[in-house]
Design a protein around this motif. Structure first.
Motif, PDB file in Angstrom:
ATOM      1  N   TYR A   1      13.294  21.308  44.089  1.00 30.73           N
ATOM      2  CA  TYR A   1      13.963  21.972  42.961  1.00 30.73           C
ATOM      3  C   TYR A   1      14.375  20.976  41.883  1.00 30.73           C
ATOM      4  O   TYR A   1      14.292  21.270  40.692  1.00 30.73           O
ATOM      5  CB  TYR A   1      15.167  22.785  43.444  1.00 30.73           C
ATOM      6  CG  TYR A   1      14.758  24.143  43.951  1.00 30.73           C
ATOM      7  CD1 TYR A   1      14.743  25.238  43.104  1.00 30.73           C
ATOM      8  CD2 TYR A   1      14.360  24.306  45.264  1.00 30.73           C
ATOM      9  CE1 TYR A   1      14.341  26.479  43.558  1.00 30.73           C
ATOM     10  CE2 TYR A   1      13.960  25.538  45.735  1.00 30.73           C
ATOM     11  CZ  TYR A   1      13.945  26.636  44.877  1.00 30.73           C
ATOM     12  OH  TYR A   1      13.540  27.860  45.329  1.00 30.73           O
TER      13      TYR A   1
ATOM     14  N   SER B   1      13.001  20.924  38.029  1.00 34.12           N
ATOM     15  CA  SER B   1      13.877  20.958  36.851  1.00 34.12           C
ATOM     16  C   SER B   1      13.376  20.019  35.755  1.00 34.12           C
ATOM     17  O   SER B   1      13.647  20.236  34.575  1.00 34.12           O
ATOM     18  CB  SER B   1      15.320  20.607  37.228  1.00 34.12           C
ATOM     19  OG  SER B   1      15.481  19.215  37.445  1.00 34.12           O
TER      20      SER B   1
ATOM     21  N   GLN C   1      17.207  24.650  33.656  1.00 37.19           N
ATOM     22  CA  GLN C   1      17.300  23.334  34.274  1.00 37.19           C
ATOM     23  C   GLN C   1      18.560  23.253  35.143  1.00 37.19           C
ATOM     24  O   GLN C   1      18.500  22.790  36.284  1.00 37.19           O
ATOM     25  CB  GLN C   1      17.332  22.269  33.185  1.00 37.19           C
ATOM     26  CG  GLN C   1      17.053  20.889  33.659  1.00 37.19           C
ATOM     27  CD  GLN C   1      16.905  19.926  32.487  1.00 37.19           C
ATOM     28  OE1 GLN C   1      17.110  20.260  31.327  1.00 37.19           O
ATOM     29  NE2 GLN C   1      16.546  18.703  32.802  1.00 37.19           N
TER      30      GLN C   1
ATOM     31  N   LEU D   1      18.100  25.233  38.390  1.00 38.00           N
ATOM     32  CA  LEU D   1      17.270  24.522  39.362  1.00 38.00           C
ATOM     33  C   LEU D   1      18.032  23.351  39.994  1.00 38.00           C
ATOM     34  O   LEU D   1      17.921  23.108  41.202  1.00 38.00           O
ATOM     35  CB  LEU D   1      15.981  24.036  38.702  1.00 38.00           C
ATOM     36  CG  LEU D   1      14.995  25.135  38.294  1.00 38.00           C
ATOM     37  CD1 LEU D   1      13.942  24.588  37.345  1.00 38.00           C
ATOM     38  CD2 LEU D   1      14.370  25.776  39.519  1.00 38.00           C
ATOM     39  N   GLU D   2      18.808  22.634  39.200  1.00 42.50           N
ATOM     40  CA  GLU D   2      19.593  21.513  39.737  1.00 42.50           C
ATOM     41  C   GLU D   2      20.681  22.010  40.687  1.00 42.50           C
ATOM     42  O   GLU D   2      20.933  21.398  41.732  1.00 42.50           O
ATOM     43  CB  GLU D   2      20.198  20.710  38.589  1.00 42.50           C
ATOM     44  CG  GLU D   2      19.147  19.945  37.808  1.00 42.50           C
ATOM     45  CD  GLU D   2      19.579  19.522  36.419  1.00 42.50           C
ATOM     46  OE1 GLU D   2      18.871  18.685  35.834  1.00 42.50           O
ATOM     47  OE2 GLU D   2      20.603  20.018  35.907  1.00 42.50           O
TER      48      GLU D   2
ATOM     49  N   THR E   1      22.599  17.012  32.712  1.00 38.85           N
ATOM     50  CA  THR E   1      22.456  18.290  32.006  1.00 38.85           C
ATOM     51  C   THR E   1      23.792  18.752  31.447  1.00 38.85           C
ATOM     52  O   THR E   1      23.864  19.247  30.319  1.00 38.85           O
ATOM     53  CB  THR E   1      21.850  19.359  32.942  1.00 38.85           C
ATOM     54  OG1 THR E   1      20.559  18.908  33.370  1.00 38.85           O
ATOM     55  CG2 THR E   1      21.701  20.695  32.240  1.00 38.85           C
TER      56      THR E   1
END
Length: 186
Positions: free
Chosen positions: A62, A66, A78, A81-82, A102
């Protein structure tokens, strides 16, 4: 990148290794000539998608996925997914580091710093994690954290290519004009 690719070829059924090869390729592509980037990014995308098919419950996969999300409108995806990477692999320091980065990009500074600190707690000997956190600490104005991360970088990885960049960034963000000029002259 070469080592990651070799491992992926040697163990074709290991989804994490497939995604790791894609992850390494994305970072290596940043240093390649523009004419070669597209080909390498296509290879990375294929590696990560293969990793997703083989290991759909891997935090590593994952986090790698991202990296395929681009643009400011992709930051929500993103982050999702993180966060999934953290949920699936709660001890995987790069996932916290990526999520922290992010959060920096969207201005959620306190959350970013907490994630970055957690990434260093999980893997204090990772040059990748420490350097990523240090750069983000500078960009959000956390001088004490940045100084500590730079000191760690210099103590553990004295030949790191990130050190001159960090010193320059710290002079620019936290120093005087004279500090910036002095660093630039070096």
């Amino acid at each position: 990148m070469r080592v990651s690719r070799q491992l992926a070829v040697r163990f074709p059924d290991d989804g994490q290794l497939q995604a790791d090869a894609g992850f390494a390729t994305i970072f290596a592509a940043r240093e390649m000539p523009q004419s070669e980037k597209s080909q390498y990014l296509q290879t990375a995308r294929a590696d990560i998608e293969r990793g997703m098919r083989l290991a759909p419950q891997s935090g590593n996969v994952y986090l790698a996925k991202s990296l395929l999300v681009n643009g400011p409108m992709g930051l929500v995806e993103q982050e999702r997914l993180e966060r999934q990477a953290i949920r699936l692999s709660p001890a995987f320091a790069p996932a916290y580091n990526g999520a922290g980065d992010t959060m920096v990009e969207v201005g959620r500074v306190d959350e970013a710093v907490a994630l970055l600190r957690r990434s260093i707690q999980l893997d204090p000997l990772s040059e990748l994690v420490n350097a990523g956190a240090a750069v983000d600490y500078v960009h959000v104005g956390r001088q004490a954290d940045a100084v500590q991360a730079l000191a760690r970088q210099q103590a553990i990885w004295p030949n790191s290519r990130v050190i001159p960049y960090l010193i320059g960034q710290m002079a620019t963000y936290f120093g005087t004009v004279q500090d910036t000029i002095a660093v630039s002259k070096k």
